[in-house]
Design a protein around this motif. Structure first.
Motif, mmCIF file in Angstrom:
data_model
loop_
_atom_site.group_PDB
_atom_site.id
_atom_site.type_symbol
_atom_site.label_atom_id
_atom_site.label_comp_id
_atom_site.label_asym_id
_atom_site.label_seq_id
_atom_site.Cartn_x
_atom_site.Cartn_y
_atom_site.Cartn_z
ATOM 1 N N PRO A 1 0.810 -1.227 0.000
ATOM 2 C CA PRO A 1 0.000 0.000 0.000
ATOM 3 C C PRO A 1 0.844 1.278 0.000
ATOM 4 O O PRO A 1 0.453 2.270 -0.611
ATOM 5 C CB PRO A 1 -0.845 -0.111 1.269
ATOM 6 C CG PRO A 1 -0.180 -1.131 2.117
ATOM 7 C CD PRO A 1 0.589 -2.027 1.204
ATOM 8 N N HIS A 2 1.993 1.245 0.667
ATOM 9 C CA HIS A 2 2.853 2.435 0.679
ATOM 10 C C HIS A 2 3.362 2.740 -0.735
ATOM 11 O O HIS A 2 3.326 3.878 -1.192
ATOM 12 C CB HIS A 2 4.016 2.242 1.652
ATOM 13 C CG HIS A 2 4.967 3.396 1.678
ATOM 14 N ND1 HIS A 2 4.641 4.611 2.223
ATOM 15 C CD2 HIS A 2 6.223 3.528 1.186
ATOM 16 C CE1 HIS A 2 5.651 5.443 2.077
ATOM 17 N NE2 HIS A 2 6.635 4.809 1.450
ATOM 18 N N PHE A 3 3.817 1.704 -1.427
ATOM 19 C CA PHE A 3 4.319 1.878 -2.795
ATOM 20 C C PHE A 3 3.226 2.442 -3.706
ATOM 21 O O PHE A 3 3.458 3.398 -4.450
ATOM 22 C CB PHE A 3 4.824 0.542 -3.339
ATOM 23 C CG PHE A 3 5.190 0.577 -4.795
ATOM 24 C CD1 PHE A 3 6.368 1.166 -5.217
ATOM 25 C CD2 PHE A 3 4.336 0.051 -5.756
ATOM 26 C CE1 PHE A 3 6.707 1.218 -6.563
ATOM 27 C CE2 PHE A 3 4.662 0.097 -7.100
ATOM 28 C CZ PHE A 3 5.850 0.684 -7.503
ATOM 29 N N THR A 4 2.027 1.858 -3.659
ATOM 30 C CA THR A 4 0.958 2.320 -4.560
ATOM 31 C C THR A 4 0.531 3.743 -4.212
ATOM 32 O O THR A 4 0.227 4.522 -5.110
ATOM 33 C CB THR A 4 -0.262 1.371 -4.551
ATOM 34 O OG1 THR A 4 -0.706 1.186 -3.211
ATOM 35 C CG2 THR A 4 0.059 0.047 -5.180
ATOM 36 N N GLN A 5 0.536 4.081 -2.925
ATOM 37 C CA GLN A 5 0.150 5.426 -2.526
ATOM 38 C C GLN A 5 1.150 6.462 -3.057
ATOM 39 O O GLN A 5 0.763 7.476 -3.633
ATOM 40 C CB GLN A 5 0.056 5.516 -0.999
ATOM 41 C CG GLN A 5 -0.349 6.886 -0.496
ATOM 42 C CD GLN A 5 -0.361 6.953 1.015
ATOM 43 O OE1 GLN A 5 0.248 6.142 1.709
ATOM 44 N NE2 GLN A 5 -1.051 7.946 1.547
ATOM 45 N N VAL A 6 2.433 6.182 -2.887
ATOM 46 C CA VAL A 6 3.464 7.114 -3.346
ATOM 47 C C VAL A 6 3.446 7.233 -4.878
ATOM 48 O O VAL A 6 3.470 8.338 -5.430
ATOM 49 C CB VAL A 6 4.863 6.673 -2.841
ATOM 50 C CG1 VAL A 6 5.972 7.469 -3.504
ATOM 51 C CG2 VAL A 6 4.934 6.805 -1.330
ATOM 52 N N LEU A 7 3.384 6.089 -5.565
ATOM 53 C CA LEU A 7 3.376 6.117 -7.023
ATOM 54 C C LEU A 7 2.117 6.800 -7.555
ATOM 55 O O LEU A 7 2.182 7.595 -8.499
ATOM 56 C CB LEU A 7 3.497 4.696 -7.593
ATOM 57 C CG LEU A 7 3.592 4.583 -9.105
ATOM 58 C CD1 LEU A 7 4.751 5.406 -9.661
ATOM 59 C CD2 LEU A 7 3.747 3.111 -9.498
ATOM 60 N N SER A 8 0.982 6.521 -6.942
ATOM 61 C CA SER A 8 -0.272 7.138 -7.358
ATOM 62 C C SER A 8 -0.198 8.661 -7.235
ATOM 63 O O SER A 8 -0.579 9.392 -8.159
ATOM 64 C CB SER A 8 -1.419 6.585 -6.512
ATOM 65 O OG SER A 8 -2.627 7.202 -6.844
ATOM 66 N N ARG A 9 0.306 9.140 -6.117
ATOM 67 C CA ARG A 9 0.439 10.596 -5.929
ATOM 68 C C ARG A 9 1.352 11.208 -6.990
ATOM 69 O O ARG A 9 1.057 12.269 -7.542
ATOM 70 C CB ARG A 9 0.994 10.903 -4.548
ATOM 71 C CG ARG A 9 0.002 10.784 -3.451
ATOM 72 C CD ARG A 9 0.629 11.229 -2.149
ATOM 73 N NE ARG A 9 -0.211 10.872 -1.029
ATOM 74 C CZ ARG A 9 0.221 10.740 0.203
ATOM 75 N NH1 ARG A 9 1.497 10.939 0.482
ATOM 76 N NH2 ARG A 9 -0.598 10.417 1.166
ATOM 77 N N SER A 10 2.456 10.545 -7.251
ATOM 78 C CA SER A 10 3.412 11.071 -8.238
ATOM 79 C C SER A 10 2.784 11.131 -9.626
ATOM 80 O O SER A 10 2.957 12.109 -10.351
ATOM 81 C CB SER A 10 4.667 10.199 -8.282
ATOM 82 O OG SER A 10 5.336 10.237 -7.047
#
Length: 179
Positions: A12-21
């Motif tokens: 979830p951390h990876f998808t959250q960061v990538l999604s924001r970017s």
């Protein structure tokens, strides 16, 4: 109009960061953590591009490629994994993935993997990309670094997570340390 991107990864951390970017760059994003959620999101969100992790919690991303393509036949899928290998890259492309990248990949590398200018899916050509096939040592180093990062730099906790002796881990870290 910017491409709609579905991120399929169980971190979830990876998808959250990538999604924001990606959203900062104007790409609407949706996320899914498993195969069922990914198939549902593909039907409702109708993404132009999909980022698919090779290893989801209880399933292989490879097994989802054809199902995702049946829901969104014109979508491009980039397989993104921390466990890169030539056989899985070949298999992913054969199944319909547009491209294959190893983690960690920069945002620019990911976007370039989608927008490589080829007209056919499965056009993975090592001579046309900046992505090089990683050596076993490089794969091991990146895996150790990822686990070390997850353990907040704690060598003892990292050694336990990797199921290796702390001194063995320290030797490996010294072996791979930049000189």
């Amino acid at each position: 109009m910017a491409e709609r991107i579905l991120l399929i990864d169980d971190d979830p951390h990876f998808t959250q960061v990538l999604s924001r970017s990606l959203e900062r760059r104007g790409h609407p994003c949706a996320t899914a953590a498993d195969g069922l959620a990914a198939l549902t999101a593909a039907q409702t969100f109708r993404p132009d591009w999909m980022v698919l992790d090779l290893r989801l919690e209880k399933e292989s991303g490879l097994s989802l490629i054809q199902q995702l393509k049946s829901h969104c036949p014109h979508s491009r899928i980039v397989m993104l994994t921390g466990y890169a290998s030539i056989p899985t890259a070949v298999e992913a492309v054969k199944l319909g993935a547009w491209n294959y990248l190893h983690k960690p990949a920069t945002l620019q590398e990911l976007l370039a993997a989608f927008a490589d200018g080829s007209s056919e899916p499965g056009s993975l050509n090592p001579e046309d990309t900046d992505t090089e096939i990683m050596s076993v040592d490089r794969l091991e180093w990146e895996h150790i670094q990822r686990v070390l990062n997850e353990q907040a730099g704690n060598i003892s906790a990292t050694a336990r997570a990797l199921n290796m002796h702390r001194r063995t881990l320290q030797r490996k870290l010294q072996k791979y340390a930049p000189r």
